[in-house]
Motif scaffolding. Sequence first.
Motif, PDB file in Angstrom:
ATOM      1  N   ILE A   1      -3.393   8.090 -37.598  1.00 27.99           N
ATOM      2  CA  ILE A   1      -2.320   8.961 -37.109  1.00 27.99           C
ATOM      3  C   ILE A   1      -1.009   8.173 -37.120  1.00 27.99           C
ATOM      4  N   GLU A   2       0.076   8.879 -36.943  1.00 30.14           N
ATOM      5  CA  GLU A   2       1.391   8.240 -36.849  1.00 30.14           C
ATOM      6  C   GLU A   2       1.471   7.448 -35.545  1.00 30.14           C
ATOM      7  N   GLY A   3       1.922   6.219 -35.601  1.00 32.25           N
ATOM      8  CA  GLY A   3       2.132   5.440 -34.386  1.00 32.25           C
ATOM      9  C   GLY A   3       1.217   4.244 -34.266  1.00 32.25           C
ATOM     10  N   THR A   4       1.331   3.599 -33.118  1.00 31.85           N
ATOM     11  CA  THR A   4       0.600   2.368 -32.823  1.00 31.85           C
ATOM     12  C   THR A   4      -0.312   2.590 -31.626  1.00 31.85           C
TER      13      THR A   4
ATOM     14  N   ASN B 142     -13.120  10.084 -33.964  1.00 40.90           N
ATOM     15  CA  ASN B 142     -14.116   9.007 -34.038  1.00 40.90           C
ATOM     16  C   ASN B 142     -13.545   7.745 -34.688  1.00 40.90           C
ATOM     17  N   ASN B 143     -12.767   7.909 -35.737  1.00 38.97           N
ATOM     18  CA  ASN B 143     -12.158   6.745 -36.381  1.00 38.97           C
ATOM     19  C   ASN B 143     -11.069   6.113 -35.517  1.00 38.97           C
ATOM     20  N   LEU B 144     -10.307   6.945 -34.830  1.00 39.02           N
ATOM     21  CA  LEU B 144      -9.303   6.406 -33.903  1.00 39.02           C
ATOM     22  C   LEU B 144      -9.959   5.601 -32.787  1.00 39.02           C
ATOM     23  N   MET B 145     -11.079   6.093 -32.293  1.00 37.94           N
ATOM     24  CA  MET B 145     -11.783   5.370 -31.229  1.00 37.94           C
ATOM     25  C   MET B 145     -12.287   4.013 -31.720  1.00 37.94           C
ATOM     26  N   LYS B 146     -12.819   3.951 -32.930  1.00 36.05           N
ATOM     27  CA  LYS B 146     -13.259   2.666 -33.486  1.00 36.05           C
ATOM     28  C   LYS B 146     -12.075   1.705 -33.604  1.00 36.05           C
TER      29      LYS B 146
END
Length: 186
Positions: free
Chosen positions: A33-36, A75-79
């Motif tokens: 996603i956009e951002g840090t 799920n990928n963001l959580m990893k």
Amino acid sequence: MCLLMILDYYKVIPKINWYDERQYYKRLKSLYIEGTPLSAVAMVLAQSNLETILLHSEKDYFSNKNHYLDDYTYNNLMKEYKMFVDSAKKSGATIKNEALINSDKIKEFLDEDYLIILSGTSGISLHAVLVVGYDKETFCICNPLFKEKQHISKKELNEYMETPIGKWCILVKEKQNEKERNDKKY
């Protein structure tokens, strides 16, 4: 940008500049996603020898029960987030889940001399601001979207931090030396 404001404030970097901002963003930006991710920001703050506490209101960092994000992205963001959490812990950050995060707690943290990177929503997007103080009626924030500090009400702050996936923030301040820690015990 909140990261650079703190690094500048504690003199970890000589002065905020566009080049450093781009370098940090390239190194820390999310792949999904956009951002840090705030966990990446916590990692850098801990690596900078600052007391760093990353708080989450949810048991498992975030909740996607309302399907704010599709399962693949979530799920990928959580990893990705957990990878930065592990690095932040190794660098000395404290991570706490199921934390109470509201405007009254923000005041308490400010009274304990923390600067607070607070996540929330700006329109439909997730966003972070730096909370630097408060008075009787308002909170003082530095919002990277604006050049000047802003003052927002308790109600506005509480509404800002309500997101579809939970609440989260970073508390940061200079580490106390051993003598100061011992003096506080008495």
